[in-house]
Write a protein that holds these residues in place. Structure first.
Motif, mmCIF file in Angstrom:
data_model
loop_
_atom_site.group_PDB
_atom_site.id
_atom_site.type_symbol
_atom_site.label_atom_id
_atom_site.label_comp_id
_atom_site.label_asym_id
_atom_site.label_seq_id
_atom_site.Cartn_x
_atom_site.Cartn_y
_atom_site.Cartn_z
ATOM 1 N N PRO A 109 0.823 -1.215 0.000
ATOM 2 C CA PRO A 109 0.000 0.000 0.000
ATOM 3 C C PRO A 109 0.855 1.263 0.000
ATOM 4 N N THR A 110 0.257 2.331 -0.513
ATOM 5 C CA THR A 110 0.903 3.638 -0.417
ATOM 6 C C THR A 110 0.773 4.112 1.023
ATOM 7 N N GLY A 111 1.470 5.166 1.363
ATOM 8 C CA GLY A 111 1.370 5.715 2.714
ATOM 9 C C GLY A 111 -0.050 6.145 3.045
ATOM 10 N N ALA A 112 -0.743 6.744 2.069
ATOM 11 C CA ALA A 112 -2.124 7.202 2.296
ATOM 12 C C ALA A 112 -3.065 6.017 2.508
ATOM 13 N N GLU A 113 -2.894 4.942 1.722
ATOM 14 C CA GLU A 113 -3.741 3.758 1.878
ATOM 15 C C GLU A 113 -3.512 3.104 3.236
ATOM 16 N N GLU A 114 -2.264 3.022 3.628
ATOM 17 C CA GLU A 114 -1.927 2.436 4.931
ATOM 18 C C GLU A 114 -2.512 3.281 6.059
ATOM 19 N N GLN A 115 -2.391 4.589 5.934
ATOM 20 C CA GLN A 115 -2.915 5.491 6.966
ATOM 21 C C GLN A 115 -4.432 5.372 7.077
ATOM 22 N N ALA A 116 -5.126 5.189 5.943
ATOM 23 C CA ALA A 116 -6.581 5.038 5.962
ATOM 24 C C ALA A 116 -6.981 3.793 6.759
ATOM 25 N N ILE A 117 -6.241 2.702 6.595
ATOM 26 C CA ILE A 117 -6.527 1.466 7.349
ATOM 27 C C ILE A 117 -6.291 1.704 8.843
ATOM 28 N N PHE A 118 -5.168 2.331 9.187
ATOM 29 C CA PHE A 118 -4.854 2.594 10.593
ATOM 30 C C PHE A 118 -5.914 3.520 11.209
ATOM 31 N N ASP A 119 -6.300 4.557 10.468
ATOM 32 C CA ASP A 119 -7.323 5.482 10.970
ATOM 33 C C ASP A 119 -8.639 4.759 11.207
ATOM 34 N N PHE A 120 -9.018 3.866 10.287
ATOM 35 C CA PHE A 120 -10.253 3.102 10.437
ATOM 36 C C PHE A 120 -10.243 2.339 11.762
ATOM 37 N N PHE A 121 -9.159 1.643 12.053
ATOM 38 C CA PHE A 121 -9.083 0.858 13.286
ATOM 39 C C PHE A 121 -9.015 1.753 14.522
ATOM 40 N N HIS A 122 -8.366 2.902 14.416
ATOM 41 C CA HIS A 122 -8.310 3.833 15.559
ATOM 42 C C HIS A 122 -9.693 4.378 15.896
ATOM 43 N N GLN A 123 -10.570 4.517 14.900
ATOM 44 C CA GLN A 123 -11.883 5.118 15.117
ATOM 45 C C GLN A 123 -12.941 4.122 15.586
ATOM 46 N N LEU A 124 -12.610 2.852 15.622
ATOM 47 C CA LEU A 124 -13.573 1.850 16.070
ATOM 48 C C LEU A 124 -13.817 1.988 17.570
ATOM 49 N N PRO A 125 -15.056 1.783 18.002
ATOM 50 C CA PRO A 125 -15.334 1.860 19.445
ATOM 51 C C PRO A 125 -14.664 0.712 20.191
ATOM 52 N N THR A 126 -14.151 0.996 21.367
ATOM 53 C CA THR A 126 -13.514 -0.050 22.172
ATOM 54 C C THR A 126 -14.552 -0.654 23.108
ATOM 55 N N GLY A 127 -14.394 -1.916 23.378
ATOM 56 C CA GLY A 127 -15.296 -2.605 24.295
ATOM 57 C C GLY A 127 -16.528 -3.179 23.626
ATOM 58 N N ASP A 128 -16.853 -2.759 22.421
ATOM 59 C CA ASP A 128 -18.010 -3.286 21.702
ATOM 60 C C ASP A 128 -17.566 -4.373 20.729
ATOM 61 N N ALA A 129 -18.460 -5.338 20.482
ATOM 62 C CA ALA A 129 -18.184 -6.350 19.467
ATOM 63 C C ALA A 129 -18.372 -5.687 18.108
ATOM 64 N N VAL A 130 -17.315 -5.652 17.336
ATOM 65 C CA VAL A 130 -17.352 -5.004 16.029
ATOM 66 C C VAL A 130 -17.158 -6.072 14.957
ATOM 67 N N ARG A 131 -18.177 -6.200 14.083
ATOM 68 C CA ARG A 131 -18.072 -7.156 12.976
ATOM 69 C C ARG A 131 -17.427 -6.456 11.795
ATOM 70 N N LEU A 132 -16.422 -7.103 11.230
ATOM 71 C CA LEU A 132 -15.695 -6.533 10.099
ATOM 72 C C LEU A 132 -15.653 -7.519 8.945
ATOM 73 N N GLU A 133 -15.532 -6.959 7.758
ATOM 74 C CA GLU A 133 -15.279 -7.753 6.567
ATOM 75 C C GLU A 133 -14.047 -7.135 5.928
ATOM 76 N N LEU A 134 -13.072 -7.972 5.604
ATOM 77 C CA LEU A 134 -11.846 -7.411 5.055
ATOM 78 C C LEU A 134 -11.201 -8.324 4.041
ATOM 79 N N THR A 135 -10.331 -7.708 3.251
ATOM 80 C CA THR A 135 -9.475 -8.421 2.310
ATOM 81 C C THR A 135 -8.057 -8.172 2.786
ATOM 82 N N TYR A 136 -7.290 -9.246 2.944
ATOM 83 C CA TYR A 136 -5.938 -9.107 3.469
ATOM 84 C C TYR A 136 -5.002 -10.083 2.764
#
Length: 150
Positions: A72-99
């Motif tokens: 990934p480019t720096g911007a793409e990587e940062q978008a992924i990190f930002d997404f995970f930083h913005q997730l609520p903590t303590g709640d069950a979060v369902r995700l769908e991803l490609t890795y």
């Protein structure tokens, strides 16, 4: 498999014996103070180097698994990190991803419940077991909000 440049370098380094012409015809020194070393003991001196046998083949095999990875480019990587930083903590979060799966060498799709993110290791841990490095995630979404590159 040895490449042509490496072979030429080895030939130049190990096949030119001209600098030893002054000692080539002299008899080999035999010590009168020490017994000669057995062949087994002499071979044992070189045993530590045997640990490196096959190392380059192993590196090549692992490198082949990463041929399909799109970094990934720096911007793409940062978008992924930002997404995970913005997730609520303590709640069950369902995700769908490609890795990118470093074991198979291919991109895989995954759906599951995020347990937590270890920010020191930059790894997402999921409730049913998988541990996915954040840098290997290409696309992630929650409730239809996609982040990353498709």
């Amino acid at each position: 498999m040895i490449d042509k440049k490496q072979w030429q370098a080895e030939q130049a380094q190990f096949n030119d014996t001209s600098r030893y012409n002054d000692i080539m015809d002299k008899p080999r020194h035999v010590s009168h103070a020490h017994l000669p070393m057995t062949g087994r003991d002499r071979a044992g001196q070189f045993a530590p180097f045997a640990a490196l046998t096959g190392y380059h083949e192993l590196l090549n095999k692992i490198a082949q698994r990463y041929v399909n990875k799109k970094y990934p480019t720096g911007a793409e990587e940062q978008a992924i990190f930002d997404f995970f930083h913005q997730l609520p903590t303590g709640d069950a979060v369902r995700l769908e991803l490609t890795y990118f799966n470093g074991e198979s060498g291919y991109y895989e799709h995954y759906r599951g419940t995020l347990d937590h993110v270890n920010w020191a290791q930059q790894v997402a841990y999921f409730a049913d077991g998988p541990q996915i490095p954040l840098r290997n995630i290409r696309v992630v979404n929650r409730k239809g909000n996609a982040h990353g590159q498709g």
